[in-house]
Design a protein around this motif. Structure first.
Motif, PDB file in Angstrom:
ATOM      1  N   GLY A 306      18.026   2.624  -1.158  1.00 52.60           N
ATOM      2  CA  GLY A 306      17.390   1.325  -1.370  1.00 52.60           C
ATOM      3  C   GLY A 306      15.963   1.442  -1.878  1.00 52.60           C
ATOM      4  N   LEU A 307      15.440   2.662  -1.878  1.00 50.56           N
ATOM      5  CA  LEU A 307      14.078   2.839  -2.391  1.00 50.56           C
ATOM      6  C   LEU A 307      14.190   3.258  -3.853  1.00 50.56           C
ATOM      7  CD1 LEU A 307      11.102   2.913  -1.369  1.00 50.56           C
ATOM      8  CD2 LEU A 307      11.330   5.377  -1.323  1.00 50.56           C
ATOM      9  N   SER A 308      13.419   2.623  -4.705  1.00 52.15           N
ATOM     10  CA  SER A 308      13.495   2.971  -6.115  1.00 52.15           C
ATOM     11  C   SER A 308      12.082   3.175  -6.653  1.00 52.15           C
ATOM     12  CB  SER A 308      14.206   1.863  -6.886  1.00 52.15           C
ATOM     13  OG  SER A 308      13.570   0.647  -6.627  1.00 52.15           O
ATOM     14  N   VAL A 309      12.031   3.863  -7.791  1.00 50.42           N
ATOM     15  CA  VAL A 309      10.734   4.044  -8.444  1.00 50.42           C
ATOM     16  C   VAL A 309      10.197   2.667  -8.805  1.00 50.42           C
ATOM     17  CG1 VAL A 309       9.606   4.918 -10.506  1.00 50.42           C
ATOM     18  CG2 VAL A 309      11.267   6.329  -9.305  1.00 50.42           C
ATOM     19  N   GLY A 310       8.962   2.426  -8.467  1.00 47.79           N
ATOM     20  CA  GLY A 310       8.384   1.111  -8.712  1.00 47.79           C
ATOM     21  C   GLY A 310       8.380   0.251  -7.468  1.00 47.79           C
ATOM     22  N   ALA A 311       9.055   0.714  -6.424  1.00 49.48           N
ATOM     23  CA  ALA A 311       9.054  -0.064  -5.177  1.00 49.48           C
ATOM     24  C   ALA A 311       7.627  -0.139  -4.642  1.00 49.48           C
ATOM     25  CB  ALA A 311       9.970   0.608  -4.168  1.00 49.48           C
ATOM     26  N   PRO A 312       7.246  -1.266  -4.047  1.00 48.20           N
ATOM     27  CA  PRO A 312       5.861  -1.422  -3.618  1.00 48.20           C
ATOM     28  C   PRO A 312       5.500  -0.547  -2.418  1.00 48.20           C
ATOM     29  CG  PRO A 312       7.166  -3.322  -3.012  1.00 48.20           C
ATOM     30  CD  PRO A 312       8.053  -2.453  -3.817  1.00 48.20           C
ATOM     31  N   VAL A 313       4.232  -0.251  -2.332  1.00 49.61           N
ATOM     32  CA  VAL A 313       3.692   0.425  -1.160  1.00 49.61           C
ATOM     33  C   VAL A 313       2.769  -0.576  -0.475  1.00 49.61           C
ATOM     34  CG1 VAL A 313       2.267   2.311  -0.336  1.00 49.61           C
ATOM     35  CG2 VAL A 313       3.815   2.688  -2.251  1.00 49.61           C
ATOM     36  N   ASP A 314       3.116  -0.884   0.733  1.00 49.02           N
ATOM     37  CA  ASP A 314       2.370  -1.900   1.470  1.00 49.02           C
ATOM     38  C   ASP A 314       1.410  -1.264   2.457  1.00 49.02           C
ATOM     39  OD1 ASP A 314       3.738  -3.869   0.257  1.00 49.02           O
ATOM     40  OD2 ASP A 314       4.111  -4.991   2.110  1.00 49.02           O
ATOM     41  N   PHE A 315       0.270  -1.877   2.589  1.00 51.10           N
ATOM     42  CA  PHE A 315      -0.608  -1.475   3.662  1.00 51.10           C
ATOM     43  C   PHE A 315      -0.869  -2.723   4.502  1.00 51.10           C
ATOM     44  CE2 PHE A 315      -4.890  -1.082   5.438  1.00 51.10           C
ATOM     45  CZ  PHE A 315      -4.734   0.085   6.174  1.00 51.10           C
ATOM     46  N   GLU A 316      -0.324  -2.726   5.673  1.00 51.23           N
ATOM     47  CA  GLU A 316      -0.498  -3.885   6.544  1.00 51.23           C
ATOM     48  C   GLU A 316      -0.073  -5.160   5.832  1.00 51.23           C
ATOM     49  OE1 GLU A 316      -2.733  -3.837   9.954  1.00 51.23           O
ATOM     50  OE2 GLU A 316      -1.196  -2.307   9.791  1.00 51.23           O
ATOM     51  N   GLY A 317       0.961  -5.058   5.008  1.00 52.94           N
ATOM     52  CA  GLY A 317       1.480  -6.257   4.350  1.00 52.94           C
ATOM     53  C   GLY A 317       0.875  -6.548   2.997  1.00 52.94           C
ATOM     54  N   ILE A 318      -0.146  -5.767   2.591  1.00 46.60           N
ATOM     55  CA  ILE A 318      -0.738  -5.972   1.265  1.00 46.60           C
ATOM     56  C   ILE A 318      -0.199  -4.880   0.351  1.00 46.60           C
ATOM     57  CG2 ILE A 318      -2.902  -6.076  -0.035  1.00 46.60           C
ATOM     58  CD1 ILE A 318      -2.941  -8.161   2.047  1.00 46.60           C
ATOM     59  N   THR A 319       0.311  -5.299  -0.812  1.00 48.16           N
ATOM     60  CA  THR A 319       0.818  -4.293  -1.743  1.00 48.16           C
ATOM     61  C   THR A 319      -0.364  -3.581  -2.389  1.00 48.16           C
ATOM     62  OG1 THR A 319       2.732  -5.662  -2.170  1.00 48.16           O
ATOM     63  CG2 THR A 319       2.261  -3.938  -3.763  1.00 48.16           C
TER      64      THR A 319
END
Lengths: 567, 203
Positions: A306-319
């Protein structure tokens, strides 16, 4: 003449008239005039015939030597004289004799193309050439330098030199569906078009040239951001499905849109040929600037489905970034597979938080890595989280997980190695799996079989009840009903002995009550009788205490009726 | 023996035979008298030179523009001949080629030859040269064929957009060449051939 015979002397001699002989030399005026005329014709032809230029085309389709014209704004400025193949046969060289007035079309940056009927997405052009035949179109350059050899365009240029406006240069990694002629939009109004879209020499980037028509070109400012408006932008989010497109044409032909980053402060107009970055979409174009990026890498031992290149990286809910690569790896010592996920994060997207943290850190002077180290010590871990339960899309979440095991963290690494934790969803999944495995251990088969036999015996029991017990019960009930009927007949009918006995008893009781009442009246009138007796016998002084005794005694006459009371 | 050798002179107007004297007009009819055509060589030379000069633009410039629908063609005399030949009308092509290209060249060449031989006082093949001159005078008019064709088409084919014929700049020098060669052959006096030959033999 006197030598001649005398017969001749009689012949008359010609008359003498004065006549000027200068006219004889006039005859030489004829060749002089002819020469002059010839010279004039030659000079005029030479002057009229401008220079001859050579244009190379991919194909000579529709071109004919001696007939095909070169036109500028539909005015003939030259004629094709010869069409030959280039030495390597890869091109068609068209020699065009320009007219004197058209001589200045051959500037260094002039462009030539063959005008043919064209049917494209953005319309139909060159219909006139269906009848009149193809002609060579020209766009006169602004250069002062002259040139003789040109490479012709295969398509008419979208923008010619005589159009007012400005050109800008856009750089992008992916031109998407942009091509020359794609429209350019400013607030959804077409204000120009893409002039060229070509790969850079190193093949890594695409340079897109756009032309913004006057007077819209002044809206392109230093703060303007361009983005690729090709295709349809479909967004499904909490507010619902949103389909966004500039125009139908951009869906097919692609397009570019631009807008100042900050409408309140558009800044000064950009100069011609200013270079801009072409963002892939409006969202990224109008996002606050990202600043420098940092690479991080994370090692997940659990599957990254389910993880793909381009998937967001969140920090405490902020991308704050996105996944750039996912690599499956193998650890020979533990013989386990694991996945290295690399991501690019933009610390500036964390907004004031990162500034604050860096400001704090400046005293220590360690920078961004140190900032992360502190966070990791406090339990910051990367974990895979589910973005959508339906699609199973995953993202990388950077969250503080309390009570996580302390790990080593190298603040100077590039990429930074982020420790990972199995994420909430992952845990949930694990727990669900546990439950399922436990459920799995339940012997449903056996249970089912037992239940089946139980049900079977129950069924036979019921059958027994139905066939044997029920008729018996019916009988019992019937006899009970009869008994009750009898009882009711015995008790309730007016001539039943019970009823009659009861009537007698009640009558007797009534009589007793009447005699008691008479006694009470008598005693009221003659209280002394309690002591002295009736009329002749006087009751005694102890009337009060003996009244009760008398009362109980009084019914003594009653026993006369007593036999009546007996049933 | 020629009339000149006898000092005699004939009037071209009335045929009166005169003795050669200082005067130059016929006493009977008043016509200008000349033993030979006056200034013949110089005139011929001048006209031939002028014709040669004009021959170049006459053949290099288009004589006719034909427009059919949107297709305009410009034809020089030679390209016209070529086109006729390509279209299979080789008979017409030959006629036009002979009349418009061969004849003017032939005339100019012959006249130049005659003038040169006179200048060289040559007695070479006098009879043949005299015949050449007569031939040139005879065929001279035929070279106007092209001019007539253009003039005819110009007036006949005028359908505005559909078809149109316009005269090209080459037709004027061509016409001039034809006229000049005719004038040159007219001003040339063939008797000079014999005079020159006679002079050569005299001393």
């Amino acid at each position: 003449m006197s030598d001649h015979p005398g017969g001749m002397d009689s012949l008359p001699t010609p008359e003498i008239r004065r006549r000027s002989r200068w006219s004889l030399s006039l005859i030489w005026l004829v060749p002089v005039i002819a020469a002059a005329a010839g010279l004039i014709l030659a000079v005029r032809t030479y002057l009229e015939a401008g220079p001859t230029i050579t244009i190379s085309f991919e194909t000579g389709e529709g071109l004919e030597a001696g007939k095909t014209e070169m036109r500028y704004k539909n005015v003939v400025v030259g004629t094709v004289k010869r069409i030959v193949l280039s030495e390597d046969h890869s091109k068609v060289l068209v020699k065009v004799a320009l007219e004197q007035e058209g001589a200045d079309v051959a500037m260094a940056d002039s462009r030539f193309w063959v005008e043919r009927p064209r049917f494209g997405l953005s319309g139909v052009s060159g219909i006139g050439t269906l009848i009149s035949g193809a002609y060579i179109g020209v766009d006169i350059g602004s250069s002062k330098e002259k040139k003789r050899n040109f490479t012709g365009l295969e398509k008419p240029p979208g923008v010619t030199h005589d159009m007012k406006g400005r050109r800008f240069v856009l750089h992008t990694a992916d031109s998407s569906s942009l091509a020359a002629g794609s429209p350019l939009y400013f607030r959804r109004i077409a204000v120009g078009e893409v002039v060229a879209s070509e790969l850079d020499a190193d093949g890594k980037d695409v340079t897109v040239q756009v032309f913004v028509d006057a007077p819209y070109d002044r809206f392109v400012t230093k703060n303007t951001h361009f983005w690729n408006a090709s295709g349809i932008d479909v967004a499904l989010n909490a507010s619902g499905l949103k389909v966004n497109t500039q125009s139908l044409a951009t869906v097919i032909a692609g397009g570019v849109a631009f807008q100042p980053l900050d409408d309140t402060d558009p800044g000064a107009s950009a100069d011609e040929n200013t270079e801009f970055h072409l963002y892939p979409d409006k969202g990224s174009a109008l996002a606050p600037p990202d600043g420098e990026s940092r690479r991080i890498t994370m090692r997940f031992t659990q599957p990254v489905r389910g993880l793909s290149v381009g998937a967001p990286v969140d920090f405490e809910g902020i991308t704050i970034g996105s996944v750039t690569s996912i690599l499956l790896n193998y650890d020979p010592t533990t013989q386990n597979f694991y996945t290295d996920v690399q991501a690019e994060i933009f610390p500036d997207r964390m907004g004031p938080a990162v500034k604050e943290m860096l400001a704090q850190d400046k005293k220590g002077g360690k920078g961004f890595g140190e900032m992360w180290r502190v966070s990791v010590e406090r339990g910051l871990r990367a974990e895979l989280s589910s973005a959508s339960l339906i699609t199973g899309q995953m993202y990388v979440g950077l969250d503080f997980i309390p009570h996580s095991k302390p790990v080593q963290f190298d603040p100077d690494g590039d990429p930074l190695v982020m420790p990972t934790a199995s994420g909430g969803m992952q845990q949930l999944q694990q727990q669900l799996q546990d439950i399922v495995s436990k459920l799995d251990q339940v012997p449903f088969d056996e249970l089912g079989r037992n239940l089946n036999s139980t049900l079977k015996s129950a069924s036979s029991l019921l059958h027994e009840l139905d066939t044997e017990v029920a008729p018996e019960a019916k009988k019992t009930l019937k006899s009970a009903e009869q008994a009750l009927d009898a009882l009711s007949a015995g008790v309730t009918s007016p001539d039943s002995p019970l009823q009659q006995n009861l009537g007698h008893t009640l009558k007797g009781l009534d009589n007793a009550a009447a005699s008691l009442r008479a006694l009470a009246n008598y005693l009221e009138q003659h209280p002394e009788s309690l002591l002295r007796g009736k009329s002749n016998q006087e009751p005694g002084a102890n009337s009060g205490t003996d009244a009760g005794a008398n009362a109980t005694v009084a019914p003594t006459p009653v026993p006369a009726a007593a036999p009546e009371n007996k049933p | 023996v020629t009339a000149t050798e006898l000092g005699l002179l004939g009037c071209h107007g009335c045929g009166l035979t005169l003795r050669r004297g200082p005067g130059s007009y016929c006493p009977r009819c008043g016509m200008t008298l000349h033993q030979r055509k006056p200034d013949s060589l110089r005139r011929s030379w001048a006209l031939v030179i002028a014709a040669v000069i004009l021959y170049l633009p006459a053949n290099l410039l288009p004589v006719m523009y034909t427009t059919e629908l949107f297709d305009t063609e410009s034809n020089t005399i030679l390209s016209g001949v070529e086109e006729l030949w390509k279209n299979g009308q080789w008979d017409l092509a030959v006629i036009v080629f002979v009349a418009s290209i061969c004849v003017p060249i032939l005339k100019l060449a012959v006249l130049a030859l005659l003038l040169f031989t006179i200048r060289a006082r040559s007695g070479w093949r006098l009879y043949e040269r005299a015949r050449l001159y007569r031939m040139v005078e005879f065929i001279g008019r035929w070279s106007m064929l092209d001019v007539f064709v253009v003039a005819l088409l110009l007036s006949l084919v005028q359908f505005d957009m559909l078809a149109n014929v316009r005269a090209g700049p080459g037709i004027v020098p061509f016409c001039a060449v034809v006229i000049l060669t005719m004038l040159a052959s007219k001003s040339f006096d063939p008797r000079l051939l014999w005079d020159a030959a006679a002079e050569e033999h005299k001393p």
